[in-house]
Write an enzyme that holds these catalytic residues in place. Structure first.
Site, PDB file in Angstrom:
ATOM      1  N   HIS A  47      -9.853 -16.606  14.712  1.00 30.26           N
ATOM      2  CA  HIS A  47     -10.465 -17.644  15.288  1.00 30.26           C
ATOM      3  C   HIS A  47      -9.893 -18.566  14.335  1.00 30.26           C
ATOM      4  O   HIS A  47     -10.647 -19.092  13.255  1.00 30.26           O
ATOM      5  CB  HIS A  47     -11.995 -17.538  15.479  1.00 30.26           C
ATOM      6  CG  HIS A  47     -12.553 -18.894  16.172  1.00 30.26           C
ATOM      7  ND1 HIS A  47     -13.581 -19.043  16.970  1.00 30.26           N
ATOM      8  CD2 HIS A  47     -12.048 -20.313  15.948  1.00 30.26           C
ATOM      9  CE1 HIS A  47     -13.894 -20.170  17.180  1.00 30.26           C
ATOM     10  NE2 HIS A  47     -12.973 -21.146  16.796  1.00 30.26           N
ATOM     11  N   GLU A  78      -9.213 -16.719  19.735  1.00 29.92           N
ATOM     12  CA  GLU A  78     -10.159 -17.752  20.165  1.00 29.92           C
ATOM     13  C   GLU A  78     -10.128 -18.960  19.440  1.00 29.92           C
ATOM     14  O   GLU A  78      -9.729 -18.932  18.455  1.00 29.92           O
ATOM     15  CB  GLU A  78     -11.346 -17.016  20.164  1.00 29.92           C
ATOM     16  CG  GLU A  78     -11.979 -16.644  18.786  1.00 29.92           C
ATOM     17  CD  GLU A  78     -13.372 -16.037  18.860  1.00 29.92           C
ATOM     18  OE1 GLU A  78     -13.611 -15.366  20.101  1.00 29.92           O
ATOM     19  OE2 GLU A  78     -13.978 -16.019  17.844  1.00 29.92           O
ATOM     20  N   HIS A 208     -21.244 -13.007  19.528  1.00 28.92           N
ATOM     21  CA  HIS A 208     -21.856 -13.787  18.707  1.00 28.92           C
ATOM     22  C   HIS A 208     -23.341 -13.401  18.568  1.00 28.92           C
ATOM     23  O   HIS A 208     -23.965 -13.137  19.001  1.00 28.92           O
ATOM     24  CB  HIS A 208     -22.058 -15.189  19.303  1.00 28.92           C
ATOM     25  CG  HIS A 208     -22.106 -16.338  18.236  1.00 28.92           C
ATOM     26  ND1 HIS A 208     -21.044 -16.883  17.816  1.00 28.92           N
ATOM     27  CD2 HIS A 208     -23.281 -16.776  17.593  1.00 28.92           C
ATOM     28  CE1 HIS A 208     -21.469 -17.768  16.638  1.00 28.92           C
ATOM     29  NE2 HIS A 208     -22.815 -17.769  16.574  1.00 28.92           N
TER      30      HIS A 208
END
Length: 259
Positions: A47, A78, A208
């Protein structure tokens, strides 16, 4: 009939964060990516953010090259699709254009967020996302949108042309940790969201704050294609070692153990 397994993509951001606390490249990100893949991980996730607090542009290309050497392994990038260039960070979309990952997970986070903490509201975001989704498809990249377990929003994701959604599991993880009375209701919401997404042709990822304590229960929901886990896995690696930590998560993804 055996229960379908869920793929594990290891997010390497926190290993990059440790490296960035000193000069040099120790710990080496590619080496640790290799350890994860040798332990059986199905893919790697990064990310990258404009402030380069963890993943740097060079890491994206180095890890992409690592994955390219291994058939069947996927690379997932991402991030915020609207993140603009900053210094030697070329902008999120330009980085994806150059790296050509297997999957791009678009996330509605701002530059100053500590971590991602909500899914897209496609009533507001769809028009801006549509050309980006189309471009990613033109590049041959699977598109996943970071979403809350909201059926209306999931329908909007399908209408926008997404291939998958990634369910934001932060609220589930918080409720699980607190032994909240809302846990079963939340699980019902995620189950309904998964079933609806698959019914309308979307794949389903999740991520998450998933960890060894809560992942097994979450994966009792059938139809989760992939989980992306980084922070908790890195923390577990401090006591277990990186390869054993990856294998512990894989056991849960393959429904060999329950916690």
């Amino acid at each position: 009939m055996s229960t379908p397994t869920t793929k594990l993509s290891v997010n390497l951001n926190k290993i990059a964060l440790i490296r960035n606390s000193r000069e040099g490249s120790y710990p080496d990100l590619v080496h640790h990516g290799e350890i994860c893949l040798e332990a059986g991980a199905d893919g790697l996730t990064v990310h990258p953010r404009p402030d380069q607090r963890h993943i740097r542009p060079g890491d994206v290309f180095d890890l992409g090259a690592l994955v390219a050497e291994r058939p069947g392994i996927e690379f997932n990038i991402e991030g915020n699709p609207h993140a603009a260039p900053l210094g030697n960070y070329p902008g999120f979309m330009e980085l994806v254009r150059q790296a050509r990952p297997h999957q791009c997970t678009l996330v509605p986070d701002s530059n100053d967020q500590l971590t991602s903490d909500h899914g897209f509201d496609l009533r507001q975001s769809a028009d801006a996302l549509r050309p980006l989704v189309e471009e990613l498809h033109d590049l041959g990249i699977r598109v996943s949108l970071f979403m809350d377990p909201d059926l209306e929003q999931i329908e909007r994701a399908q209408a926008l042309g997404a291939d998958r959604i990634e369910l934001y599991t932060g609220p589930y993880a918080a409720a699980h940790k607190a032994h909240s009375s809302e846990l079963e209701t939340l699980l019902d919401d995620y189950r309904a969201a998964t079933q609806h997404a698959r019914k309308i042709g979307l794949g389903v990822n999740a991520g998450h704050d998933l960890n060894l304590d809560n992942l097994g229960e979450f994966l009792r929901i059938p139809g989760i294609d992939e989980v992306s886990i980084g922070h908790a896995l890195t923390v577990d690696a401090l006591s277990l070692g990186l390869a054993p930590a990856v294998k512990a998560y894989l056991d849960l993804c393959r429904h060999k153990t329950r916690r």
